[in-house]
Design an enzyme around this catalytic site. Structure first.
Site, PDB file in Angstrom:
ATOM      1  N   LYS A   1       8.190   9.243 -15.169  1.00 35.15           N
ATOM      2  CA  LYS A   1       7.438  10.084 -14.237  1.00 35.15           C
ATOM      3  C   LYS A   1       8.241  11.357 -13.957  1.00 35.15           C
ATOM      4  O   LYS A   1       9.478  11.329 -13.965  1.00 35.15           O
ATOM      5  CB  LYS A   1       7.197   9.267 -12.956  1.00 35.15           C
ATOM      6  CG  LYS A   1       6.279   9.883 -11.922  1.00 35.15           C
ATOM      7  CD  LYS A   1       6.013   8.887 -10.785  1.00 35.15           C
ATOM      8  CE  LYS A   1       5.190   9.454  -9.646  1.00 35.15           C
ATOM      9  NZ  LYS A   1       4.897   8.464  -8.597  1.00 35.15           N
TER      10      LYS A   1
ATOM     11  N   SER B   1       1.747   3.615  -5.552  1.00 28.32           N
ATOM     12  CA  SER B   1       1.594   4.546  -6.678  1.00 28.32           C
ATOM     13  C   SER B   1       1.876   3.990  -8.068  1.00 28.32           C
ATOM     14  O   SER B   1       1.658   4.692  -9.049  1.00 28.32           O
ATOM     15  CB  SER B   1       2.462   5.775  -6.453  1.00 28.32           C
ATOM     16  OG  SER B   1       1.823   6.604  -5.535  1.00 28.32           O
TER      17      SER B   1
ATOM     18  N   SER C   1       0.045   7.829  -7.257  1.00 28.52           N
ATOM     19  CA  SER C   1       0.448   9.124  -7.756  1.00 28.52           C
ATOM     20  C   SER C   1       0.989   9.099  -9.177  1.00 28.52           C
ATOM     21  O   SER C   1       1.092  10.148  -9.807  1.00 28.52           O
ATOM     22  CB  SER C   1       1.527   9.707  -6.839  1.00 28.52           C
ATOM     23  OG  SER C   1       2.693   8.894  -6.862  1.00 28.52           O
TER      24      SER C   1
HETATM   25  N1  GLN Z   1      -1.103   7.190  -2.183  1.00 29.04           N
HETATM   26  C1  GLN Z   1       0.000   6.948  -1.313  1.00 29.04           C
HETATM   27  C2  GLN Z   1       0.405   8.223  -0.660  1.00 29.04           C
HETATM   28  O1  GLN Z   1      -0.198   9.214  -0.909  1.00 29.04           O
HETATM   29  C3  GLN Z   1       1.129   6.335  -2.065  1.00 29.04           C
HETATM   30  C4  GLN Z   1       1.997   7.299  -2.745  1.00 29.04           C
HETATM   31  C5  GLN Z   1       3.076   6.666  -3.516  1.00 29.04           C
HETATM   32  O2  GLN Z   1       3.172   5.448  -3.609  1.00 29.04           O
HETATM   33  N2  GLN Z   1       3.948   7.496  -4.038  1.00 29.04           N
HETATM   34  O3  GLN Z   1       1.299   8.270   0.093  1.00 29.04           O
END
Ligand code: GLN
Length: 477
Positions: A77, A176, A152
């Site tokens: 990532k 995410s 994400s």
């Molecule tokens: N969707 C969640 C957020 O926006 C989780 C993000 C993540 O796990 N990096 O915070």
């Protein structure tokens, strides 16, 4: 190419059935053919990847013993540092940031002989559930390109789902890894907090962040975890493990396993067809030797609220360093204040600014006790609830996401709808426990993910049940 898993690829390279460079060229070709449409990769490291693959082929030629991931291509990532390469965390702010050292995960992958093939798209600073807040591009779901891959870590999930790479790394602060894995129909795992070093991971919420694998099988996820996990002197929250993952030791059965199904996880807002698929999966587990018990996690309804206080609070503090002076693109101005404002104003997207404002607000004098401190108290209570349930059962079963992949753009202008996508995943981060999502069926052709959770550092248990569950599907097909 007939070898589709990381374990299969390594074995075939060792048996001289294929070379590491042939494996790499295969995946580079798939990326070339598919990624224009999918948009999973921000950069492909062709030259370095070829060097790494050639090194493995030399080892084979000279009869050396091969490390655990020899010749296995992997994508990382865009928030993980790889020395000499840009790591932008999906943000314009870090457009020109070149990593000056390797993150611990990259260092360990290199030592294990993995071939790092590229960096993948993500929501800006990992804030989001659809990968649409990336400054760079939109990633599409390989199952249906009109849909979101989730987020994400949407790029890493889509890369595996499209067969552009056998395994990849994501980071999971509130879901995410698991949520995009569910939406793209692959395996995704968030390890226990402290299991994998966060050194060289661009932080979002430091008390919640964990790096973990995407794969097509639980065994491959276990292999990657085994390579990256364990104590690291650079991350004081990393832990010396008494039990490490070993993909070869995974039993593929439910014998003696007690499963808890939390009644609070079958909420009304959940898509009824998703619910049906999950209930069928639970029945299958029961028919194949698992004991199923209803359990209660009464604070579930507060988890999301606590998460969206704690995480922005930590994010607002972590992102303070991106001011164009210490990190980030410097704004040209002869006035210091204006320079800060310009750098942050132009460098960050709307979601990032929203979280910084929320975080600064809940931490400010007068509001700290009402919001941040309360959220921390709830966090402790949620962790205690899980502890209590794990005295009765080995593993909790739940949906990973309340719905299947939605249309690109559909929730983009509605932050609350987007936040609700994390309803079943945030609790694991809040409590620091491991979670894995495995594909368990489809609704209108779109994948549904089943989530397994276990007590802290019982990562082996969820890998085992995930493997047993996959085995059921193989037996039934
Ligand atoms: N969707 C969640 C957020 O926006 C989780 C993000 C993540 O796990 N990096 O915070």
């Amino acid at each position: 190419m007939q070898y589709k898993t990381a374990i299969g690829i390594r074995r075939a390279i060792e048996a001289k059935e294929i070379t590491a460079i042939e494996v790499l060229e295969h995946y580079l070709e798939v990326i070339k053919n598919k990624d224009n449409e999918i948009g999973a990769f921000l950069e492909v490291f062709e030259n370095e990847a070829r060097e790494q693959a050639n090194k493995i082929d030399n080892m084979v030629a000279t009869g050396q013993s091969l490390p655990r991931m020899a010749g296995v291509p992997i994508a990382i990532k865009d928030n993980m540092l790889y020395q000499g390469k840009v790591a932008s965390a999906g943000s314009k702010m870090l457009e020109k940031y070149v990593a000056t050292y390797d993150s611990t995960v990259v260092d360990r992958l290199k030592k294990a002989g993995a071939v790092i093939i590229g960096r993948t798209n993500m929501d800006e600073f990992a804030m989001g559930s659809s990968t649409e807040t990336s400054f760079w591009q939109k990633t599409k779901n390989p199952v249906d390109v009109t849909k979101t891959p989730g987020g994400s870590s949407g790029g890493s999930a889509a890369a595996v789902a499209a067969g552009m790479v056998p395994v990849s790394l994501g980071s999971d602060t509130g879901g995410s890894i698991r949520q995009p894995a569910a939406l793209c129909g692959v395996v995704g795992m968030k390890p226990s907090y402290g299991r994998v070093s966060r050194y060289g991971l661009i932080a979002l919420g430091s008390s919640l962040d964990q790096i973990g694998p995407f794969a097509t099988t639980p065994q491959d996820a276990a292999l990657v975890l085994e390579v990256i996990e364990g104590l690291d002197v650079h991350d004081a929250t990393s832990v010396e493990l008494t039990e490490t993952t070993a993909s070869e030791l995974i039993e593929e059965n439910f014998n003696g396993m007690k499963f808890g199904v939390p009644k609070e996880y079958f909420v009304d807002e959940m898509d009824s067809e998703v619910k049906k698929v999950i209930e069928e999966a639970i029945n299958q587990i029961k028919e194949n030797g698992g004991t199923i018990k209803e359990v209660s996690l009464p604070l579930t309804e507060y988890a999301l609220s606590a998460y969206y206080i704690i995480q922005p609070a930590e994010a607002s503090s972590n992102l303070g360093r991106f001011d164009g002076m210490r990190y980030g693109t410097r704004a040209l101005s002869d006035n210091l204040k204006e320079s800060y404002l310009m750098a942050r104003g132009e460098g960050f997207g709307n979601e990032v600014k929203r979280r910084i404002m929320m975080g600064a607000y809940v931490l400010s004098a007068g509001y700290y006790d009402a919001y941040y401190k309360k959220a921390l108290q709830i966090r402790q209570m949620i962790a205690n609830d899980f502890k209590r349930v794990f005295e009765e059962v080995d593993v909790i079963i739940s949906p990973t996401s309340p719905c299947v992949a939605w249309g690109l753009g559909d929730k983009f202008d509605d932050p609350i709808a987007m936040y609700l996508a994390d309803i079943f995943t945030v609790s694991a981060n809040i409590a620091g426990i491991p979670g894995i999502s495995v594909p368990c069926g489809t609704v209108h052709g779109l994948p549904v993910g089943l989530q397994f959770l276990a007590g802290a550092f019982k990562d082996g248990k969820i890998l085992r049940v995930a493997a047993a569950f996959e085995q059921l599907k193989v037996n039934n097909s």
